[in-house]
Motif scaffolding. Sequence first.
Motif, PDB file in Angstrom:
ATOM      1  N   ASP A   1       1.157   1.101  24.067  1.00 23.01           N
ATOM      2  CA  ASP A   1       1.454   0.890  25.485  1.00 23.01           C
ATOM      3  C   ASP A   1       1.899  -0.548  25.740  1.00 23.01           C
ATOM      4  O   ASP A   1       2.712  -0.805  26.621  1.00 23.01           O
ATOM      5  CB  ASP A   1       0.202   1.183  26.334  1.00 23.01           C
ATOM      6  CG  ASP A   1      -0.085   2.678  26.419  1.00 23.01           C
ATOM      7  OD1 ASP A   1       0.795   3.466  26.006  1.00 23.01           O
ATOM      8  OD2 ASP A   1      -1.182   3.057  26.870  1.00 23.01           O
ATOM      9  N   GLU A   2       1.338  -1.479  24.975  1.00 23.63           N
ATOM     10  CA  GLU A   2       1.572  -2.896  25.260  1.00 23.63           C
ATOM     11  C   GLU A   2       2.817  -3.457  24.602  1.00 23.63           C
ATOM     12  O   GLU A   2       3.407  -4.409  25.058  1.00 23.63           O
ATOM     13  CB  GLU A   2       0.378  -3.723  24.781  1.00 23.63           C
ATOM     14  CG  GLU A   2      -0.762  -3.722  25.785  1.00 23.63           C
ATOM     15  CD  GLU A   2      -1.975  -4.440  25.223  1.00 23.63           C
ATOM     16  OE1 GLU A   2      -1.789  -5.328  24.369  1.00 23.63           O
ATOM     17  OE2 GLU A   2      -3.090  -4.101  25.619  1.00 23.63           O
TER      18      GLU A   2
ATOM     19  N   GLN B   1      12.463  11.365  12.889  1.00 21.22           N
ATOM     20  CA  GLN B   1      13.153  10.918  14.105  1.00 21.22           C
ATOM     21  C   GLN B   1      12.689   9.528  14.509  1.00 21.22           C
ATOM     22  O   GLN B   1      11.491   9.231  14.445  1.00 21.22           O
ATOM     23  CB  GLN B   1      12.868  11.887  15.248  1.00 21.22           C
ATOM     24  CG  GLN B   1      13.719  13.143  15.158  1.00 21.22           C
ATOM     25  CD  GLN B   1      13.550  14.017  16.372  1.00 21.22           C
ATOM     26  OE1 GLN B   1      12.489  14.024  16.993  1.00 21.22           O
ATOM     27  NE2 GLN B   1      14.588  14.770  16.707  1.00 21.22           N
ATOM     28  N   PRO B   2      13.634   8.687  14.957  1.00 20.20           N
ATOM     29  CA  PRO B   2      13.249   7.338  15.366  1.00 20.20           C
ATOM     30  C   PRO B   2      12.158   7.387  16.433  1.00 20.20           C
ATOM     31  O   PRO B   2      12.193   8.242  17.317  1.00 20.20           O
ATOM     32  CB  PRO B   2      14.549   6.754  15.942  1.00 20.20           C
ATOM     33  CG  PRO B   2      15.632   7.519  15.271  1.00 20.20           C
ATOM     34  CD  PRO B   2      15.094   8.904  15.068  1.00 20.20           C
ATOM     35  N   GLY B   3      11.216   6.485  16.322  1.00 19.67           N
ATOM     36  CA  GLY B   3      10.128   6.414  17.299  1.00 19.67           C
ATOM     37  C   GLY B   3       8.855   7.068  16.818  1.00 19.67           C
ATOM     38  O   GLY B   3       7.778   6.801  17.365  1.00 19.67           O
ATOM     39  N   ALA B   4       8.949   7.928  15.797  1.00 16.08           N
ATOM     40  CA  ALA B   4       7.738   8.581  15.294  1.00 16.08           C
ATOM     41  C   ALA B   4       6.845   7.560  14.586  1.00 16.08           C
ATOM     42  O   ALA B   4       7.335   6.731  13.819  1.00 16.08           O
ATOM     43  CB  ALA B   4       8.108   9.707  14.344  1.00 16.08           C
TER      44      ALA B   4
ATOM     45  N   GLY C   1       5.905   7.541  22.382  1.00 18.67           N
ATOM     46  CA  GLY C   1       4.861   6.668  22.919  1.00 18.67           C
ATOM     47  C   GLY C   1       3.539   7.354  23.195  1.00 18.67           C
ATOM     48  O   GLY C   1       2.584   6.711  23.634  1.00 18.67           O
ATOM     49  N   GLN C   2       3.451   8.679  22.964  1.00 21.04           N
ATOM     50  CA  GLN C   2       2.211   9.414  23.210  1.00 21.04           C
ATOM     51  C   GLN C   2       1.478   9.656  21.894  1.00 21.04           C
ATOM     52  O   GLN C   2       2.073  10.186  20.952  1.00 21.04           O
ATOM     53  CB  GLN C   2       2.517  10.774  23.854  1.00 21.04           C
ATOM     54  CG  GLN C   2       2.847  10.685  25.324  1.00 21.04           C
ATOM     55  CD  GLN C   2       1.732  10.037  26.133  1.00 21.04           C
ATOM     56  OE1 GLN C   2       0.564  10.398  25.996  1.00 21.04           O
ATOM     57  NE2 GLN C   2       2.091   9.044  26.940  1.00 21.04           N
ATOM     58  N   VAL C   3       0.216   9.292  21.851  1.00 17.17           N
ATOM     59  CA  VAL C   3      -0.573   9.481  20.637  1.00 17.17           C
ATOM     60  C   VAL C   3      -1.243  10.851  20.668  1.00 17.17           C
ATOM     61  O   VAL C   3      -1.933  11.195  21.631  1.00 17.17           O
ATOM     62  CB  VAL C   3      -1.657   8.393  20.501  1.00 17.17           C
ATOM     63  CG1 VAL C   3      -2.481   8.629  19.244  1.00 17.17           C
ATOM     64  CG2 VAL C   3      -1.005   7.021  20.458  1.00 17.17           C
ATOM     65  N   ASP C   4      -1.027  11.614  19.622  1.00 22.49           N
ATOM     66  CA  ASP C   4      -1.671  12.920  19.482  1.00 22.49           C
ATOM     67  C   ASP C   4      -2.699  12.795  18.357  1.00 22.49           C
ATOM     68  O   ASP C   4      -2.356  12.467  17.217  1.00 22.49           O
ATOM     69  CB  ASP C   4      -0.588  13.954  19.128  1.00 22.49           C
ATOM     70  CG  ASP C   4      -1.151  15.355  19.041  1.00 22.49           C
ATOM     71  OD1 ASP C   4      -2.299  15.558  19.485  1.00 22.49           O
ATOM     72  OD2 ASP C   4      -0.440  16.236  18.520  1.00 22.49           O
TER      73      ASP C   4
END
Lengths: 234, 234
Positions: free
Chosen positions: B180-181, B146-149, B118-121
Amino acid sequence: MEVQIAVAKVNKFGVSESGDTLEVVERPNGGVSVVLADGQTSGRGAKAVSMMVVRKVIGLLAEGVRDGAAARAASDLLFTEKAGKVSCTLNIASIDLHTNTIVLTRNNPAPMSICRDGQVDCVSTESVPLGNARDTRPIISEMDIQPGAVIVIYTDGLTHAGERRGHPMDVCTVIQAMLDEQDPSPQAIADELLAHAVSLDEGRPADDISVVALKVTPRMGDHVRRMTVRLPIE
Amino acid sequence: MEVQIAVAKVNKFGVSESGDTLEVVERPNGGVSVVLADGQTSGRGAKAVSMMVVRKVIGLLAEGVRDGAAARAASDLLFTEKAGKVSCTLNIASIDLHTNTIVLTRNNPAPMSICRDGQVDCVSTESVPLGNARDTRPIISEMDIQPGAVIVIYTDGLTHAGERRGHPMDVCTVIQAMLDEQDPSPQAIADELLAHAVSLDEGRPADDISVVALKVTPRMGDHVRRMTVRLPIE
């Protein structure tokens, strides 16, 4: 207008590598081409053959070579590489914005379906795969890009589904039934044909199966080009 | 798991040919690569440059050449063809099923976004386009599948949107707000970023804009590979 193209593709049961190769490429004078090849046998050897054919064809199309000439070149390449002993089917479906036509190139004994005004035409003119002879020619059909047109091309895994159990699939009848009942999206057409075939093979596809559905619709919405790819992995 | 890739692409206002070229190709050892190039300037000349670069890269990837080597080769080709006077940005996003990694290759001053947990780099390490110098090297990032990427790559039309009016777009902030939403699909991410940029340009994109969003999800559903293409035509 808008052209929508959908693909559904599954491997032969228990084989990790599909012998079918499919690529979509942009045409240098406008439009896109879908290139689908099915190499003889299955697994790694078939994959190498179908990749070689598709790579040759998309390389030539990207240089502006016409579809028929690209198919002949790929056949000559395969014939030369494999001394005429290995064959490969080829279908090219092109949206040619230079001529404003849909160009369908076929070197595949499996038929294809062209639907206009809700009527499915099963195109089964005799057509031979690439690579077995020097003078192999494709069957080429050309039609205007008109709303309502639906084209379905596929590898022989679809037509051979269910043969093991004596219940082969009549692809055009299935498509006609879908069009009679509703106005299916190309993804729905490709998915339903594939699901039908897999169920005839009792959930264990006897061959690699690839289905491409192409539909011309009246334009709705914006000028944005879109593409999605879904790749299941272990 | 499943990898989903979505693309949204629009031309500069009033220009019929995009200088951006994007192709998706299958990797010979498993997986797919998305190749995105943006040729210097716009229109037909830029298109020829970006097509040459993408064609070179996909040809090499199809032969099993590694992504970084393919990018260097494309740079040398462009440098030689245009005597160092024409540049082209390049991004390659590969799902490499041989190494089970996502490989991101970048020759593009425009940043890219990598999101995990959930963190944007916002990856903005200095990176130069292809074609201006002999020893051009790409920036390469590699990460596990990996899931979520979520990965988002784009051409500079996205980052430059709104600059004319003094309201440039902060791409990573927009992506962070979306994540985030909700749990947006890659198509929703690509579409929303593009729509945001086009609205900043008051509906008349000042440059070609291409956005690619790639997402790894836990597997849901069948083993079918799917692809859809939507091509609006006049």
